[in-house]
Design an enzyme around this catalytic site. Sequence first.
Site, PDB file in Angstrom:
ATOM      1  N   ARG A   1       6.134   7.006  13.131  1.00  0.00           N
ATOM      2  CA  ARG A   1       5.932   7.659  11.486  1.00  0.00           C
ATOM      3  C   ARG A   1       5.141   9.102  11.854  1.00  0.00           C
ATOM      4  O   ARG A   1       4.197   9.167  12.420  1.00  0.00           O
ATOM      5  CB  ARG A   1       4.891   6.760  10.770  1.00  0.00           C
ATOM      6  CG  ARG A   1       4.616   7.172   9.244  1.00  0.00           C
ATOM      7  CD  ARG A   1       4.025   6.062   8.714  1.00  0.00           C
ATOM      8  NE  ARG A   1       2.645   6.680   8.345  1.00  0.00           N
ATOM      9  CZ  ARG A   1       1.513   6.025   8.050  1.00  0.00           C
ATOM     10  NH1 ARG A   1       1.411   4.755   8.132  1.00  0.00           N
ATOM     11  NH2 ARG A   1       0.437   6.640   8.078  1.00  0.00           N
TER      12      ARG A   1
ATOM     13  N   HIS B   1       0.802  -1.154  -0.200  1.00  0.00           N
ATOM     14  CA  HIS B   1       0.261   0.083   0.064  1.00  0.00           C
ATOM     15  C   HIS B   1       0.975   1.113  -0.111  1.00  0.00           C
ATOM     16  O   HIS B   1       2.094   1.244   0.214  1.00  0.00           O
ATOM     17  CB  HIS B   1      -0.781   0.097   1.252  1.00  0.00           C
ATOM     18  CG  HIS B   1      -0.240   0.269   2.597  1.00  0.00           C
ATOM     19  ND1 HIS B   1       0.747  -0.491   3.168  1.00  0.00           N
ATOM     20  CD2 HIS B   1       0.007   1.203   3.350  1.00  0.00           C
ATOM     21  CE1 HIS B   1       1.197  -0.137   4.287  1.00  0.00           C
ATOM     22  NE2 HIS B   1       0.909   1.280   4.328  1.00  0.00           N
TER      23      HIS B   1
ATOM     24  N   HIS C   1       4.960   0.079  -0.092  1.00  0.00           N
ATOM     25  CA  HIS C   1       5.467  -0.600   0.905  1.00  0.00           C
ATOM     26  C   HIS C   1       4.778  -1.744   1.630  1.00  0.00           C
ATOM     27  O   HIS C   1       3.475  -1.649   1.495  1.00  0.00           O
ATOM     28  CB  HIS C   1       6.118   0.407   2.015  1.00  0.00           C
ATOM     29  CG  HIS C   1       5.315   1.365   2.705  1.00  0.00           C
ATOM     30  ND1 HIS C   1       4.545   2.173   2.408  1.00  0.00           N
ATOM     31  CD2 HIS C   1       4.726   0.820   3.944  1.00  0.00           C
ATOM     32  CE1 HIS C   1       3.953   2.630   3.334  1.00  0.00           C
ATOM     33  NE2 HIS C   1       3.918   2.032   4.195  1.00  0.00           N
TER      34      HIS C   1
ATOM     35  N   ASP D   1       0.509   5.057   1.924  1.00  0.00           N
ATOM     36  CA  ASP D   1       0.030   5.711   3.145  1.00  0.00           C
ATOM     37  C   ASP D   1      -1.319   6.771   2.694  1.00  0.00           C
ATOM     38  O   ASP D   1      -0.992   7.583   1.851  1.00  0.00           O
ATOM     39  CB  ASP D   1       1.037   6.342   4.141  1.00  0.00           C
ATOM     40  CG  ASP D   1       1.701   5.332   4.438  1.00  0.00           C
ATOM     41  OD1 ASP D   1       1.368   4.302   4.827  1.00  0.00           O
ATOM     42  OD2 ASP D   1       3.020   5.755   5.072  1.00  0.00           O
TER      43      ASP D   1
HETATM   44  C1  SIN Z   1       3.304   1.357   7.628  1.00  0.00           C
HETATM   45  O1  SIN Z   1       2.855   0.729   6.795  1.00  0.00           O
HETATM   46  O2  SIN Z   1       3.173   2.635   7.674  1.00  0.00           O
HETATM   47  C2  SIN Z   1       4.329   0.627   8.462  1.00  0.00           C
HETATM   48  C3  SIN Z   1       5.245  -0.318   7.640  1.00  0.00           C
HETATM   49  C4  SIN Z   1       6.375  -1.137   8.623  1.00  0.00           C
HETATM   50  O3  SIN Z   1       5.880  -1.271   9.628  1.00  0.00           O
HETATM   51  O4  SIN Z   1       7.018  -1.486   8.239  1.00  0.00           O
END
Ligand code: SIN
Length: 287
Positions: A278, A103, A262, A105
């Site tokens: 994040r 996905h 990611h 963000d």
């Molecule tokens: C996310 O999708 O923001 C998290 C990615 C991760 O935990 O590696």
Amino acid sequence: MLDIRPTGAALGAEICSIDLSTEIDEATLRAVEKALHEHEVIYFRDQRISPEQHVAFSARFGALEKHLRVDCCKPGFPEIFVVSNVIENGKPIGTQDAGLFWHSDLAYMSVPSRGSLFYAHEVPHDADGRPQGDTMFASTTAAWQALPDDIKRIVAGRRAVTSYAKGYYRDRKSGTRPPLTETQKARTPDVEHPIMRTHPYNGKPCLFVNEGYTASIAGLAADESERMLKLLFEHVSRPEFIYRHQWRAGDFLIWDNCATQHRAVFDYALPQRRRMERTTLTGTAPF
Ligand code: SIN
């Protein structure tokens, strides 16, 4: 002049010799931003920054999002979204299963995020001391470029429907996610985005559908839409478009949410702790 070391994969570069706990001058900041647009994922090793510094550095790139999952935000820091398997006082301190699917963000919002800034506080390790809980990044610019012309012709100009609820509930372990509240549902109606999205800063075409949140292709029959999405999801996650980041505590990594997707690797469990934080940049409407 920045010391930039590309990973050798389709995307990603390390930026060396920058201490993010110090004041970053404007010229350096613009060089970092340029590196992000060029390499799509950039990272700095061995950082020691406070949550205030994380937020302040992120805000130099533009407005920050406050995640709609308020239960996963760091107390006192609504701009910091906590990604962690840690339980404190019987409660998860953040989201335990973000990134289960490919996905980008906030792809489910009418204005998806421009980029995310991810700081690794604690990284799990296996019995031999090898880091676990890697994150995989796929280049959507490389994926678009390599797409066969006949597929490009079918999807260019079309729009795809994204659904937050689809990604929120899909294949989650029971008990890890409370049901969506009425406020969360009201903030996340299904939205349509162009399948070929133009990068707002460098003009590159990007493949903007993702396994996590894209539900269908507007205007195609259900079976045709499903077949085409399956093909596109498999295509974007091909090994040649991927950089897999092996985390070290102190890594500060920025990804571009238009040029990449990611996915997290869930190969660890408590008592191995993974604690990441994040911030999420507000973006622009896709075109
Ligand atoms: C996310 O999708 O923001 C998290 C990615 C991760 O935990 O590696």
